[in-house]
Scaffold this motif. Structure first.
Motif, mmCIF file in Angstrom:
data_model
loop_
_atom_site.group_PDB
_atom_site.id
_atom_site.type_symbol
_atom_site.label_atom_id
_atom_site.label_comp_id
_atom_site.label_asym_id
_atom_site.label_seq_id
_atom_site.Cartn_x
_atom_site.Cartn_y
_atom_site.Cartn_z
ATOM 1 N N ASN A 113 54.221 77.425 17.835
ATOM 2 C CA ASN A 113 54.749 76.157 18.348
ATOM 3 C C ASN A 113 54.063 74.991 17.641
ATOM 4 N N LEU A 114 54.836 73.924 17.448
ATOM 5 C CA LEU A 114 54.286 72.723 16.843
ATOM 6 C C LEU A 114 54.922 71.510 17.492
ATOM 7 N N ILE A 115 54.272 70.369 17.308
ATOM 8 C CA ILE A 115 54.774 69.114 17.874
ATOM 9 C C ILE A 115 54.852 68.086 16.763
ATOM 10 N N LEU A 116 56.054 67.574 16.524
ATOM 11 C CA LEU A 116 56.253 66.524 15.538
ATOM 12 C C LEU A 116 56.649 65.264 16.296
ATOM 13 N N ASN A 117 55.717 64.335 16.370
ATOM 14 C CA ASN A 117 55.859 63.120 17.180
ATOM 15 C C ASN A 117 56.026 63.522 18.645
ATOM 16 N N THR A 118 57.230 63.402 19.200
ATOM 17 C CA THR A 118 57.438 63.775 20.609
ATOM 18 C C THR A 118 58.300 65.033 20.747
ATOM 19 N N THR A 119 58.673 65.627 19.636
ATOM 20 C CA THR A 119 59.574 66.783 19.668
ATOM 21 C C THR A 119 58.784 68.075 19.467
ATOM 22 N N LYS A 120 59.028 69.046 20.338
ATOM 23 C CA LYS A 120 58.396 70.349 20.224
ATOM 24 C C LYS A 120 59.312 71.294 19.451
ATOM 25 N N PHE A 121 58.733 72.023 18.523
ATOM 26 C CA PHE A 121 59.476 72.975 17.707
ATOM 27 C C PHE A 121 58.827 74.348 17.795
ATOM 28 N N GLN A 122 59.638 75.367 17.515
ATOM 29 C CA GLN A 122 59.124 76.715 17.331
ATOM 30 C C GLN A 122 59.296 77.085 15.866
ATOM 31 N N TYR A 123 58.238 77.638 15.291
ATOM 32 C CA TYR A 123 58.286 78.092 13.896
ATOM 33 C C TYR A 123 57.748 79.515 13.845
ATOM 34 N N PHE B 242 62.942 77.706 9.082
ATOM 35 C CA PHE B 242 63.452 76.705 10.009
ATOM 36 C C PHE B 242 62.501 76.518 11.177
ATOM 37 N N ALA B 243 62.432 75.281 11.660
ATOM 38 C CA ALA B 243 61.760 74.976 12.915
ATOM 39 C C ALA B 243 62.839 74.587 13.911
ATOM 40 N N THR B 244 62.789 75.190 15.098
ATOM 41 C CA THR B 244 63.853 75.025 16.088
ATOM 42 C C THR B 244 63.332 74.289 17.308
ATOM 43 N N ASP B 245 64.094 73.268 17.781
ATOM 44 C CA ASP B 245 63.674 72.535 18.981
ATOM 45 C C ASP B 245 64.275 73.178 20.226
ATOM 46 N N LYS B 246 64.029 72.563 21.389
ATOM 47 C CA LYS B 246 64.459 73.163 22.660
ATOM 48 C C LYS B 246 65.977 73.212 22.810
ATOM 49 N N ASN B 247 66.701 72.401 22.018
ATOM 50 C CA ASN B 247 68.164 72.405 22.059
ATOM 51 C C ASN B 247 68.765 73.314 20.997
ATOM 52 N N ASN B 248 67.903 74.141 20.397
ATOM 53 C CA ASN B 248 68.308 75.066 19.341
ATOM 54 C C ASN B 248 68.848 74.355 18.103
ATOM 55 N N TYR C 191 52.412 53.469 11.407
ATOM 56 C CA TYR C 191 52.234 54.823 10.916
ATOM 57 C C TYR C 191 53.536 55.595 11.088
ATOM 58 N N GLY C 192 53.729 56.621 10.243
ATOM 59 C CA GLY C 192 54.952 57.391 10.331
ATOM 60 C C GLY C 192 54.727 58.852 10.005
ATOM 61 N N ILE C 193 55.777 59.651 10.269
ATOM 62 C CA ILE C 193 55.746 61.083 9.969
ATOM 63 C C ILE C 193 57.135 61.503 9.519
ATOM 64 N N CYS C 194 57.191 62.441 8.592
ATOM 65 C CA CYS C 194 58.467 62.934 8.078
ATOM 66 C C CYS C 194 59.050 63.958 9.043
ATOM 67 N N ASN C 195 60.250 63.667 9.554
ATOM 68 C CA ASN C 195 60.920 64.577 10.483
ATOM 69 C C ASN C 195 62.121 65.269 9.840
ATOM 70 N N ASN D 65 53.860 70.555 6.325
ATOM 71 C CA ASN D 65 52.865 70.530 7.389
ATOM 72 C C ASN D 65 53.490 70.967 8.707
ATOM 73 N N LEU D 66 52.696 71.657 9.516
ATOM 74 C CA LEU D 66 53.119 72.060 10.866
ATOM 75 C C LEU D 66 52.153 71.419 11.855
ATOM 76 N N PRO D 67 52.406 70.159 12.244
ATOM 77 C CA PRO D 67 51.432 69.421 13.055
ATOM 78 C C PRO D 67 51.242 70.022 14.445
ATOM 79 N N PHE D 68 49.994 70.025 14.890
ATOM 80 C CA PHE D 68 49.624 70.521 16.221
ATOM 81 C C PHE D 68 50.126 71.953 16.440
ATOM 82 N N TYR D 69 50.029 72.772 15.405
ATOM 83 C CA TYR D 69 50.521 74.147 15.469
ATOM 84 C C TYR D 69 49.642 74.981 16.382
ATOM 85 N N ASN D 70 50.305 75.788 17.224
ATOM 86 C CA ASN D 70 49.585 76.702 18.116
ATOM 87 C C ASN D 70 50.521 77.832 18.524
#
Length: 256
Positions: free
Chosen positions: A110-120, A86-92, A3-7, A102-107
């Protein structure tokens, strides 16, 4: 099964495992899929949203676990509603996010794409929009250039346009015009249609090759050269710039 996801913001889906072959669709940020066949440089995939199949570059996606895939499958979609953001990770470091991604696991931004957390921080859509608002969403794509296989404001094809508009409104359409024509309820006359219904058009061989969204007062919005507004009658689409019919009407469908 893998399985895969577009990053990435947009990745091309090709008809064959080669960069020079036809692009038949695109996958946007956050979309997930099954990997049907894995080769050295390419993967044949089936998109979860519409079951569309094609080849993508192995360097342009991340693998996810079956558990993550199943969780995404059972979760309601949260979609980016900004034309571009833009979605920004912890390293900006930021990833470009197009409308309809798609914004997976959005809350709460904040969202999580695979193992990376982003802010949108952009506007989102996560529920069904009334049918009478479909045209409002369609207007957002007005003047987008035509691109075979495209699904974004940087280029879109006729069925990509209808699919993305319906997706943003909370409804699923298949990918190609001929596939979309198998959905919904047939209407006998244009007079029975409402804004938001779909009109399909065929070629000289009777194959459905074009689709647009019906508006009020016998207008239609569709992707032909660009996303544009023309007239529709019982013969088909009457191009207001060329002052002639350009597409032959085959069927009108009520999807919702």
């Amino acid at each position: 099964m893998q399985y895969g996801i577009c990053n990435l913001s947009i990745i091309p889906v090709r008809i064959e495992p080669n960069d020079t072959t036809e692009m038949v669709s695109q996958i946007l940020f956050g979309e997930h899929f099954k990997v049907l066949e894995l080769r050295k440089n390419w993967s044949k995939i089936r998109v979860a949203f519409d079951n569309y199949e094609g080849w993508i570059d192995n360097k342009q996606y991340e693998q996810i676990s079956e558990e993550t895939f199943r969780t995404l499958e059972s979760s309601d979609l949260t979609l980016a509603a900004e034309l571009i953001d833009f979605a920004t990770d912890k390293n900006n470091q930021f990833s470009t996010v197009c409308m309809g991604s798609n914004l997976p696991f959005y809350n709460t931004k904040n969202l999580i794409l695979n193992t990376t957390k982003f802010q949108y921080d952009g506007t989102i859509l996560n529920s069904k929009i009334p049918k009478n608002s479909i045209i409002d969403i369609a207007y957002k794509y007005l003047n987008t250039p035509y691109l075979w296989g495209g699904k974004t404001h940087f280029g879109i094809d006729c069925s990509g346009f209808t699919q993305m508009v319906y997706k943003l409104c909370g409804y699923k359409l298949l990918r190609d015009a001929s596939q979309q024509a198998t959905q919904g309820e047939v209407l006998s006359f244009i007079e029975e249609s409402e804004p938001g219904d779909l009109a399909f058009f065929d070629n000289s061989e009777g194959i459905i090759t074009h689709v647009g969204i019906i508006m009020k007062d016998n207008y239609i919005i569709h992707a032909h050269g660009k996303v544009r507004i023309d007239m529709i009658d019982h013969s088909g689409i009457f191009n207001l710039d060329l002052q002639k019919h350009t597409h032959k009407l085959r069927v009108i469908k009520k999807i919702i």
